[in-house]
Design a protein around this motif. Structure first.
Motif, PDB file in Angstrom:
ATOM      1  N   PRO A   1     -17.395 -36.022 -26.656  1.00  0.00           N
ATOM      2  CA  PRO A   1     -17.916 -34.785 -27.251  1.00  0.00           C
ATOM      3  C   PRO A   1     -17.188 -34.386 -28.529  1.00  0.00           C
ATOM      4  CG  PRO A   1     -16.680 -34.301 -25.252  1.00  0.00           C
ATOM      5  CD  PRO A   1     -16.845 -35.786 -25.304  1.00  0.00           C
ATOM      6  N   GLY A   2     -15.926 -34.796 -28.648  1.00  0.00           N
ATOM      7  CA  GLY A   2     -15.160 -34.453 -29.841  1.00  0.00           C
ATOM      8  C   GLY A   2     -15.623 -35.165 -31.091  1.00  0.00           C
ATOM      9  N   LYS A   3     -16.466 -36.187 -30.943  1.00  0.00           N
ATOM     10  CA  LYS A   3     -16.958 -36.942 -32.099  1.00  0.00           C
ATOM     11  C   LYS A   3     -18.396 -36.577 -32.458  1.00  0.00           C
ATOM     12  CE  LYS A   3     -13.900 -40.898 -31.347  1.00  0.00           C
ATOM     13  NZ  LYS A   3     -13.798 -42.360 -31.070  1.00  0.00           N
ATOM     14  N   ALA A   4     -18.955 -35.617 -31.774  1.00  0.00           N
ATOM     15  CA  ALA A   4     -20.358 -35.245 -31.996  1.00  0.00           C
ATOM     16  C   ALA A   4     -20.475 -34.158 -33.054  1.00  0.00           C
ATOM     17  CB  ALA A   4     -20.980 -34.768 -30.692  1.00  0.00           C
ATOM     18  N   ARG A   5     -21.493 -34.266 -33.888  1.00  0.00           N
ATOM     19  CA  ARG A   5     -21.829 -33.185 -34.812  1.00  0.00           C
ATOM     20  C   ARG A   5     -22.738 -32.159 -34.132  1.00  0.00           C
ATOM     21  NH1 ARG A   5     -21.134 -33.768 -40.211  1.00  0.00           N
ATOM     22  NH2 ARG A   5     -21.511 -31.528 -40.152  1.00  0.00           N
ATOM     23  N   PHE A   6     -23.537 -32.653 -33.170  1.00  0.00           N
ATOM     24  CA  PHE A   6     -24.396 -31.781 -32.368  1.00  0.00           C
ATOM     25  C   PHE A   6     -24.243 -32.170 -30.909  1.00  0.00           C
ATOM     26  CE2 PHE A   6     -26.341 -31.553 -36.518  1.00  0.00           C
ATOM     27  CZ  PHE A   6     -26.706 -30.223 -36.639  1.00  0.00           C
ATOM     28  N   ALA A   7     -24.277 -31.176 -30.025  1.00  0.00           N
ATOM     29  CA  ALA A   7     -24.246 -31.400 -28.588  1.00  0.00           C
ATOM     30  C   ALA A   7     -25.407 -30.629 -27.979  1.00  0.00           C
ATOM     31  CB  ALA A   7     -22.915 -30.942 -27.990  1.00  0.00           C
TER      32      ALA A   7
ATOM     33  N   THR B   1     -18.661 -29.192 -34.199  1.00  0.00           N
ATOM     34  CA  THR B   1     -19.855 -29.456 -33.400  1.00  0.00           C
ATOM     35  C   THR B   1     -20.703 -28.197 -33.290  1.00  0.00           C
ATOM     36  OG1 THR B   1     -18.575 -31.031 -32.071  1.00  0.00           O
ATOM     37  CG2 THR B   1     -20.698 -30.347 -31.198  1.00  0.00           C
ATOM     38  N   THR B   2     -22.001 -28.366 -33.440  1.00  0.00           N
ATOM     39  CA  THR B   2     -22.948 -27.295 -33.155  1.00  0.00           C
ATOM     40  C   THR B   2     -23.519 -27.541 -31.760  1.00  0.00           C
ATOM     41  OG1 THR B   2     -23.538 -26.953 -35.478  1.00  0.00           O
ATOM     42  CG2 THR B   2     -25.121 -26.207 -33.827  1.00  0.00           C
ATOM     43  N   LEU B   3     -23.425 -26.540 -30.890  1.00  0.00           N
ATOM     44  CA  LEU B   3     -23.918 -26.645 -29.527  1.00  0.00           C
ATOM     45  C   LEU B   3     -25.337 -26.089 -29.459  1.00  0.00           C
ATOM     46  CD1 LEU B   3     -20.768 -25.361 -27.565  1.00  0.00           C
ATOM     47  CD2 LEU B   3     -21.147 -27.571 -28.680  1.00  0.00           C
ATOM     48  N   VAL B   4     -26.270 -26.907 -29.005  1.00  0.00           N
ATOM     49  CA  VAL B   4     -27.680 -26.515 -28.888  1.00  0.00           C
ATOM     50  C   VAL B   4     -28.000 -26.424 -27.401  1.00  0.00           C
ATOM     51  CG1 VAL B   4     -30.035 -27.008 -29.604  1.00  0.00           C
ATOM     52  CG2 VAL B   4     -28.122 -27.798 -31.023  1.00  0.00           C
TER      53      VAL B   4
ATOM     54  N   LEU C   1     -23.269 -21.978 -32.149  1.00  0.00           N
ATOM     55  CA  LEU C   1     -24.192 -22.147 -31.032  1.00  0.00           C
ATOM     56  C   LEU C   1     -25.618 -21.803 -31.439  1.00  0.00           C
ATOM     57  CD1 LEU C   1     -21.356 -20.757 -29.636  1.00  0.00           C
ATOM     58  CD2 LEU C   1     -22.642 -21.479 -27.630  1.00  0.00           C
ATOM     59  N   ILE C   2     -26.547 -22.637 -30.989  1.00  0.00           N
ATOM     60  CA  ILE C   2     -27.976 -22.379 -31.098  1.00  0.00           C
ATOM     61  C   ILE C   2     -28.518 -22.335 -29.680  1.00  0.00           C
ATOM     62  CG2 ILE C   2     -30.201 -23.287 -31.866  1.00  0.00           C
ATOM     63  CD1 ILE C   2     -28.674 -24.715 -34.150  1.00  0.00           C
ATOM     64  N   LEU C   3     -29.111 -21.210 -29.288  1.00  0.00           N
ATOM     65  CA  LEU C   3     -29.645 -21.037 -27.947  1.00  0.00           C
ATOM     66  C   LEU C   3     -31.169 -21.072 -28.006  1.00  0.00           C
ATOM     67  CD1 LEU C   3     -27.345 -18.131 -26.703  1.00  0.00           C
ATOM     68  CD2 LEU C   3     -26.937 -20.587 -26.605  1.00  0.00           C
TER      69      LEU C   3
END
Length: 205
Positions: A95-101, A127-130, A180-182
Motif C-alpha cells: 500500500p505504501g507504493k500506491a498512488r491510489f487505493a 496515496t489517495t484513498l477511494v 480521501l474520495i468517498l
C-alpha cells in the motif's frame, strides 16, 4: 448519465468526455470538502467494484499510477483485470507504493499511515484513498478548513469508529498526509488533507 460500452469488460463508450465529467465532479468535491456532489455512472464493473468506484478509476488511473486494492477487491481477479484493461494501472501489493487505493468496504480502512504520506519537497507523492460507502449523512462530523465557509456537517457510513481521530491526525500532518474520495450510490464527496474535524459547530456552509 454516463454511457458505457457493452461486453464482458465494459467501460465508457466515450472515454474522453465521460472521464472529463467524472473528473469535474471530483474537482468540485475537492474544492468544497464534505459537500456531496452528484456522480452518475452506468458502468457495470465486476463485483464488488461499485459503479462509482469504477468511474473514478477510469477517470484517474493510467499506466503510470500504481493502485492498491483492499481484500474484498483483491479477491476478485475480474476487478484487477477490469482496471488493467481500461486503465493500464499496475496493481501493487504494498500500500505504501500506491498512488491510489480502492476500498469496497469503508469500515475496513487500514491506518492512514500504511499509505504513502508524501515527502516534504513533494507532498503530492501520497496515496489517495477511494472508498465506497453506503450513504452520506449530514451531521456526525463537523468539518473546517479551506473550501468551507465556517463549518460544514458531514457524515458517511460505514466508516471506522475512530475516523474523526484519523482525520484530525491526517490534517495535523499537513502538507503531508492522504486525501480521501468517498463514493456512495450516485454521489461523491472528498476529504482532502486540508480538512479538520472540529469539536463545536459554528455556522455551517
Amino acid at each position: 448519465m454516463t454511457a458505457f460500452a457493452t461486453g464482458p469488460a465494459a467501460g465508457f463508450i466515450d472515454p474522453v468526455h465521460a472521464a472529463q465529467r467524472v473528473f469535474s465532479a471530483l474537482m468540485r468535491a475537492m474544492a468544497e470538502p464534505g459537500r456531496v456532489q452528484p456522480l452518475a455512472s452506468d458502468l457495470v464493473p465486476p463485483a464488488p467494484l461499485s459503479p462509482e468506484l469504477a468511474a473514478v478509476a477510469l477517470a484517474l488511473l493510467d499506466y503510470e499510477t500504481p493502485v492498491w486494492l483492499d481484500a474484498a477487491l483483491a479477491a476478485s481477479p475480474q476487478v484487477a483485470a477490469f482496471l488493467r484493461f481500461h486503465t493500464g494501472a499496475p496493481v501493487v501489493a504494498d500500500p505504501g507504493k500506491a498512488r491510489f487505493a480502492f476500498f469496497a468496504d469503508g469500515q475496513s480502512l487500514p491506518p492512514f499511515q500504511a499509505f504513502a504520506q508524501g515527502e516534504p519537497d513533494n507532498p503530492d507523492r501520497s496515496t489517495t484513498l477511494v472508498v465506497a460507502v453506503a450513504r452520506f449523512e449530514a451531521e456526525p462530523l463537523t468539518l473546517a478548513g479551506p473550501g468551507i465557509d465556517g463549518t460544514r456537517g458531514f457524515g458517511a457510513v460505514p466508516l471506522p469508529v475512530d475516523f474523526a481521530a484519523r482525520l484530525e491526525a491526517n490534517g495535523s500532518a499537513f502538507p503531508l498526509g492522504v486525501d480521501l474520495i468517498l463514493c456512495a450510490p450516485g454521489a461523491v464527496a472528498a476529504l482532502p488533507r486540508t480538512v479538520r474535524p472540529v469539536a463545536h459547530p459554528s455556522v455551517r456552509a
